[in-house]
Scaffold this motif. Structure first.
Motif, PDB file in Angstrom:
ATOM      1  N   LEU A  38      15.840  62.473  43.764  1.00 37.04           N
ATOM      2  CA  LEU A  38      17.112  61.923  43.288  1.00 37.04           C
ATOM      3  C   LEU A  38      17.914  62.989  42.531  1.00 37.04           C
ATOM      4  O   LEU A  38      19.142  63.087  42.685  1.00 37.04           O
ATOM      5  N   VAL A  39      17.214  63.787  41.717  1.00 37.83           N
ATOM      6  CA  VAL A  39      17.893  64.862  40.985  1.00 37.83           C
ATOM      7  C   VAL A  39      18.492  65.863  41.960  1.00 37.83           C
ATOM      8  O   VAL A  39      19.636  66.318  41.799  1.00 37.83           O
ATOM      9  N   ARG A  40      17.744  66.226  42.991  1.00 40.79           N
ATOM     10  CA  ARG A  40      18.242  67.173  43.984  1.00 40.79           C
ATOM     11  C   ARG A  40      19.459  66.639  44.721  1.00 40.79           C
ATOM     12  O   ARG A  40      20.327  67.402  45.157  1.00 40.79           O
ATOM     13  N   LYS A  41      19.524  65.341  44.858  1.00 39.08           N
ATOM     14  CA  LYS A  41      20.663  64.729  45.554  1.00 39.08           C
ATOM     15  C   LYS A  41      21.869  64.559  44.640  1.00 39.08           C
ATOM     16  O   LYS A  41      22.922  64.090  45.069  1.00 39.08           O
ATOM     17  N   GLY A  42      21.713  64.923  43.363  1.00 37.33           N
ATOM     18  CA  GLY A  42      22.858  64.897  42.450  1.00 37.33           C
ATOM     19  C   GLY A  42      22.960  63.686  41.564  1.00 37.33           C
ATOM     20  O   GLY A  42      24.031  63.414  41.003  1.00 37.33           O
ATOM     21  N   ALA A  43      21.849  62.940  41.394  1.00 40.28           N
ATOM     22  CA  ALA A  43      21.895  61.713  40.597  1.00 40.28           C
ATOM     23  C   ALA A  43      21.728  61.996  39.107  1.00 40.28           C
ATOM     24  O   ALA A  43      20.946  61.344  38.420  1.00 40.28           O
ATOM     25  N   ILE A  44      22.484  62.967  38.607  1.00 42.69           N
ATOM     26  CA  ILE A  44      22.478  63.303  37.184  1.00 42.69           C
ATOM     27  C   ILE A  44      23.885  63.085  36.639  1.00 42.69           C
ATOM     28  O   ILE A  44      24.844  63.706  37.098  1.00 42.69           O
ATOM     29  N   GLY A  45      24.006  62.178  35.684  1.00 42.33           N
ATOM     30  CA  GLY A  45      25.311  61.915  35.098  1.00 42.33           C
ATOM     31  C   GLY A  45      26.223  61.065  35.964  1.00 42.33           C
ATOM     32  O   GLY A  45      27.379  60.846  35.624  1.00 42.33           O
ATOM     33  N   ARG A  46      25.715  60.592  37.090  1.00 43.82           N
ATOM     34  CA  ARG A  46      26.481  59.727  37.981  1.00 43.82           C
ATOM     35  C   ARG A  46      25.523  58.978  38.899  1.00 43.82           C
ATOM     36  O   ARG A  46      24.404  59.413  39.141  1.00 43.82           O
ATOM     37  N   LYS A  47      25.986  57.849  39.370  1.00 45.22           N
ATOM     38  CA  LYS A  47      25.196  57.083  40.322  1.00 45.22           C
ATOM     39  C   LYS A  47      25.563  57.527  41.738  1.00 45.22           C
ATOM     40  O   LYS A  47      26.732  57.712  42.058  1.00 45.22           O
ATOM     41  N   ILE A  48      24.547  57.713  42.553  1.00 51.52           N
ATOM     42  CA  ILE A  48      24.775  58.116  43.939  1.00 51.52           C
ATOM     43  C   ILE A  48      24.294  57.017  44.882  1.00 51.52           C
ATOM     44  O   ILE A  48      23.364  56.277  44.578  1.00 51.52           O
ATOM     45  N   LYS A  49      24.960  56.920  46.006  1.00 54.41           N
ATOM     46  CA  LYS A  49      24.571  55.949  47.013  1.00 54.41           C
ATOM     47  C   LYS A  49      23.294  56.426  47.704  1.00 54.41           C
ATOM     48  O   LYS A  49      23.188  57.593  48.088  1.00 54.41           O
ATOM     49  N   ILE A  50      22.327  55.529  47.808  1.00 53.56           N
ATOM     50  CA  ILE A  50      21.074  55.893  48.451  1.00 53.56           C
ATOM     51  C   ILE A  50      20.779  54.953  49.614  1.00 53.56           C
ATOM     52  O   ILE A  50      21.284  53.831  49.664  1.00 53.56           O
ATOM     53  N   THR A  51      19.994  55.433  50.527  1.00 53.69           N
ATOM     54  CA  THR A  51      19.502  54.637  51.650  1.00 53.69           C
ATOM     55  C   THR A  51      17.992  54.629  51.572  1.00 53.69           C
ATOM     56  O   THR A  51      17.357  55.688  51.596  1.00 53.69           O
ATOM     57  N   LEU A  52      17.421  53.447  51.444  1.00 53.62           N
ATOM     58  CA  LEU A  52      15.971  53.350  51.302  1.00 53.62           C
ATOM     59  C   LEU A  52      15.246  53.974  52.490  1.00 53.62           C
ATOM     60  O   LEU A  52      14.221  54.641  52.327  1.00 53.62           O
ATOM     61  N   ARG A  53      15.802  53.805  53.666  1.00 54.06           N
ATOM     62  CA  ARG A  53      15.171  54.350  54.865  1.00 54.06           C
ATOM     63  C   ARG A  53      15.160  55.884  54.809  1.00 54.06           C
ATOM     64  O   ARG A  53      14.166  56.521  55.158  1.00 54.06           O
ATOM     65  N   GLU A  54      16.265  56.456  54.356  1.00 48.62           N
ATOM     66  CA  GLU A  54      16.342  57.915  54.267  1.00 48.62           C
ATOM     67  C   GLU A  54      15.361  58.454  53.233  1.00 48.62           C
ATOM     68  O   GLU A  54      14.635  59.429  53.482  1.00 48.62           O
ATOM     69  N   LEU A  55      15.319  57.818  52.061  1.00 51.76           N
ATOM     70  CA  LEU A  55      14.386  58.256  51.029  1.00 51.76           C
ATOM     71  C   LEU A  55      12.940  58.101  51.492  1.00 51.76           C
ATOM     72  O   LEU A  55      12.102  58.962  51.237  1.00 51.76           O
ATOM     73  N   ALA A  56      12.668  56.997  52.189  1.00 56.81           N
ATOM     74  CA  ALA A  56      11.317  56.756  52.685  1.00 56.81           C
ATOM     75  C   ALA A  56      10.896  57.839  53.664  1.00 56.81           C
ATOM     76  O   ALA A  56       9.753  58.320  53.645  1.00 56.81           O
ATOM     77  N   GLY A  57      11.829  58.261  54.517  1.00 60.22           N
ATOM     78  CA  GLY A  57      11.522  59.312  55.479  1.00 60.22           C
ATOM     79  C   GLY A  57      11.201  60.630  54.795  1.00 60.22           C
ATOM     80  O   GLY A  57      10.295  61.353  55.213  1.00 60.22           O
ATOM     81  N   GLU A  58      11.929  60.945  53.719  1.00 59.89           N
ATOM     82  CA  GLU A  58      11.710  62.205  53.013  1.00 59.89           C
ATOM     83  C   GLU A  58      10.434  62.181  52.174  1.00 59.89           C
ATOM     84  O   GLU A  58       9.835  63.231  51.920  1.00 59.89           O
ATOM     85  N   GLU A 100      18.677  54.185  36.488  1.00 57.14           N
ATOM     86  CA  GLU A 100      19.621  53.073  36.356  1.00 57.14           C
ATOM     87  C   GLU A 100      20.129  52.744  37.747  1.00 57.14           C
ATOM     88  O   GLU A 100      20.482  53.652  38.507  1.00 57.14           O
ATOM     89  N   ARG A 101      20.131  51.457  38.075  1.00 49.29           N
ATOM     90  CA  ARG A 101      20.471  51.041  39.433  1.00 49.29           C
ATOM     91  C   ARG A 101      21.594  50.021  39.417  1.00 49.29           C
ATOM     92  O   ARG A 101      21.711  49.198  38.520  1.00 49.29           O
ATOM     93  N   GLU A 102      22.427  50.104  40.426  1.00 47.67           N
ATOM     94  CA  GLU A 102      23.524  49.152  40.589  1.00 47.67           C
ATOM     95  C   GLU A 102      23.623  48.783  42.066  1.00 47.67           C
ATOM     96  O   GLU A 102      23.657  49.660  42.935  1.00 47.67           O
ATOM     97  N   VAL A 103      23.611  47.494  42.337  1.00 48.12           N
ATOM     98  CA  VAL A 103      23.704  47.007  43.712  1.00 48.12           C
ATOM     99  C   VAL A 103      25.040  46.310  43.890  1.00 48.12           C
ATOM    100  O   VAL A 103      25.363  45.348  43.189  1.00 48.12           O
ATOM    101  N   VAL A 104      25.833  46.816  44.810  1.00 47.05           N
ATOM    102  CA  VAL A 104      27.143  46.234  45.120  1.00 47.05           C
ATOM    103  C   VAL A 104      27.144  45.890  46.607  1.00 47.05           C
ATOM    104  O   VAL A 104      27.223  46.780  47.459  1.00 47.05           O
ATOM    105  N   GLY A 105      27.022  44.616  46.880  1.00 45.34           N
ATOM    106  CA  GLY A 105      26.948  44.205  48.288  1.00 45.34           C
ATOM    107  C   GLY A 105      25.674  44.733  48.915  1.00 45.34           C
ATOM    108  O   GLY A 105      24.574  44.477  48.430  1.00 45.34           O
ATOM    109  N   ARG A 106      25.842  45.503  49.947  1.00 48.18           N
ATOM    110  CA  ARG A 106      24.677  46.122  50.603  1.00 48.18           C
ATOM    111  C   ARG A 106      24.424  47.552  50.127  1.00 48.18           C
ATOM    112  O   ARG A 106      23.500  48.202  50.600  1.00 48.18           O
TER     113      ARG A 106
END
Length: 212
Positions: free
Chosen positions: A10-30, A52-58
């Motif tokens: 998550l840190v490598r993907k830039g999730a520091i100081g901001r929330k980033i959109k994630i895909t569970l399937r993509e993370l699972a593959g990695e 910290e997590r936020e779910v908006v729709g899908r």
């Protein structure tokens, strides 16, 4: 283990100081696991305050919290303390023949500041672990051999770090002007280390930095 891997990802993907959109399937593959396992990990880390997590729709957006970043920093410090503890693992290599000349020039200073008459040459060790000589010397105060002028030529300061190789004393010497962390440790000693320890090119050696 997966928890640490996920935080680092998550840190490598830039999730520091901001929330980033994630895909569970993509993370699972990695991570080499299932989307369900990733979701469970994120939920557990959210409960522990690591993310910290936020779910908006899908859409699911995640940020590594300050607590999560502190967790990674503490882990990094613990790993560094365990690994970079003043031990160098290396292999003996041949030098280019300049060691004897420079040891001769600095021999009086080696005697004065390190307390031994050096053998006229250096043992050259290619560092296999850690990455560079400086990583093993981190936090160790060197003995400074002061520069001097001789026959119109200037010889700069040299940093010397006391070491032991199989119980034998010596010192890693590094010119103060060195800019890039060296991968080769040049070691002076009061004896011919190759002969005393039965070393040849390719021999593995363990060098222990003496912390005074």
């Amino acid at each position: 283990m997966k928890r640490v891997q996920l935080l680092i990802l998550l840190v490598r993907k830039g999730a520091i100081g901001r929330k980033i959109k994630i895909t569970l399937r993509e993370l699972a593959g990695e991570l080499g696991t299932s989307p369900q396992s990733v979701l469970r990990l994120i939920e557990e880390m959210e409960e522990e305050g690591l993310v910290e997590r936020e779910v908006v729709g899908r859409k699911t957006c995640v940020e590594v919290s300050p607590e999560g970043l502190a967790f990674l920093e503490n882990l990094c410090d613990a790993i560094s303390e365990a690994l970079y503890n003043g031990v160098i693992l290396g292999e003996v290599i041949s030098g280019i023949g300049e060691g004897a000349y420079y040891v001769k020039q600095y021999s009086h200073l080696i005697k004065e500041y390190l307390g031994f008459d050096p053998y006229p040459g250096t043992l050259n060790v290619r560092v296999l672990f850690p990455k560079t000589v400086f990583d093993a010397l981190c936090g160790v105060r060197p003995v400074i051999l002061p520069g001097f002028t001789k026959e119109g030529r200037t010889f700069g300061d040299v940093k010397a770090y006391r070491v032991r190789i199989d119980g034998m004393e010596g010192a890693i010497v590094i010119p103060s002007r060195t800019v890039h962390p060296p991968k080769i440790a040049e070691i002076v000693a009061p004896v011919y280390l190759r002969k005393e320890l039965g070393l040849k090119d390719g021999s593995r050696v363990r060098v222990e930095v003496v912390r005074e």
